[in-house]
Design a protein around this motif. Structure first.
Motif, PDB file in Angstrom:
ATOM      1  N   THR A  64      -0.448   6.923   2.960  1.00  0.00           N
ATOM      2  CA  THR A  64      -1.246   7.760   3.103  1.00  0.00           C
ATOM      3  C   THR A  64      -1.354   9.236   2.882  1.00  0.00           C
ATOM      4  N   THR A  97       0.821  -0.921  -0.075  1.00  0.00           N
ATOM      5  CA  THR A  97      -0.002   0.044   0.001  1.00  0.00           C
ATOM      6  C   THR A  97       0.759   1.150   0.024  1.00  0.00           C
ATOM      7  N   GLY A 103      -7.213   2.214  -0.707  1.00  0.00           N
ATOM      8  CA  GLY A 103      -6.169   3.170  -0.677  1.00  0.00           C
ATOM      9  C   GLY A 103      -5.398   3.365  -1.939  1.00  0.00           C
TER      10      GLY A 103
END
Length: 258
Positions: free
Chosen positions: A41, A38, A76
């Motif tokens: 963020t 991922t 995400g």
């Protein structure tokens, strides 16, 4: 997160989100973010680079337009597989900046080509009330966008016109990388308003066929973009020809939140 914050600030005068996008591109291409992991963020990127959420979101839009990342609600942001990132013939249109993005290895060679009155086909996009712009000589630029990565085949032939009163700004722009309209806005005393775009199928003229290394009258996609300032006056007009088989159009439409 591996990239050093000190490397973020670019020496060129560009909007902060473009500087951040450039830094993240380098990190992705160097393998600092794994494809199956991922992506950081928005909050993590804001904290690491010391920028606002707006700056991060605009930078991520640029990367999404480059097909370097994909963003999905609930899962995400992830780095796209290398096979997707290295597609040299893809254009993803999801924002003003993304509308002129090419694959990461694509290269552009654009150069000044004197001054000229707008051709009739382009002058038709300028409101008749701007009489002076129809009669004035605009700064003209011409060039090619090529595949890159060792492949010099042309992807597009580019012709651009810059409003006479802004021609002096061309001495300060980078004609090989950033979007011209963004650099003119950055160095000039104005902001970008609306953009008009027309896409049409046309046969390659003799000049276009020679530039694109294709037979005359080969089907091409002609894209005209007219960039206006906040007062509604055109300041840049681009006329781009793509061989039909070297062009792909994709659009991402997000539902509005109620």
């Amino acid at each position: 997160m591996q990239p050093d914050r000190g490397e973020t600030v670019s020496k060129r005068q560009a909007p902060r989100y473009e500087q951040l996008a450039d830094e993240l591109r380098r990190a992705i291409r160097s393998g600092q973010f794994d494809t199956d992991a991922t992506f950081p963020t928005e909050n993590a990127l804001c904290e690491h680079y010391g920028v606002s959420r707006f700056t991060v979101r605009e930078a991520l839009r640029c990367l999404q337009g480059d097909r370097l990342i994909s963003r999905r609600r609930g899962s995400g942001t992830v780095v796209e597989p290398r096979s997707v990132r290295e597609s040299a013939r893809f254009q993803a249109y999801s924002s003003l900046d993304a509308s002129r993005q090419y694959a990461a290895d694509a290269r552009m060679s654009l150069a000044r080509d004197g001054e000229a009155v707008l051709p009739r086909s382009l002058a038709a996009f300028v409101d008749p009330q701007h009489t002076a712009l129809h009669k004035s000589k605009w700064a003209r630029l011409r060039g090619l966008r090529t595949q890159g990565g060792g492949d010099d085949r042309p992807l597009a032939a580019i012709e651009a016109y810059v409003r006479p009163d802004l021609a002096h700004l061309l001495a300060r722009v980078d004609l090989a990388s950033l979007a011209l309209f963004r650099q003119l806005e950055c160095h000039g005393d104005f902001t970008i308003g609306r953009v008009i775009q027309q896409i049409a199928s046309v046969p390659a003229s003799i000049a276009m066929a020679k530039a694109l290394e294709i037979p005359r009258r080969t089907p091409c996609l002609r894209i005209v973009r007219v960039y206006h300032d906040s007062d509604g006056v055109p300041f840049e007009i681009t006329n781009t020809h793509h061989p039909g088989e070297a062009f792909s159009y994709s659009m991402v439409i997000e539902p509005e939140q109620t």
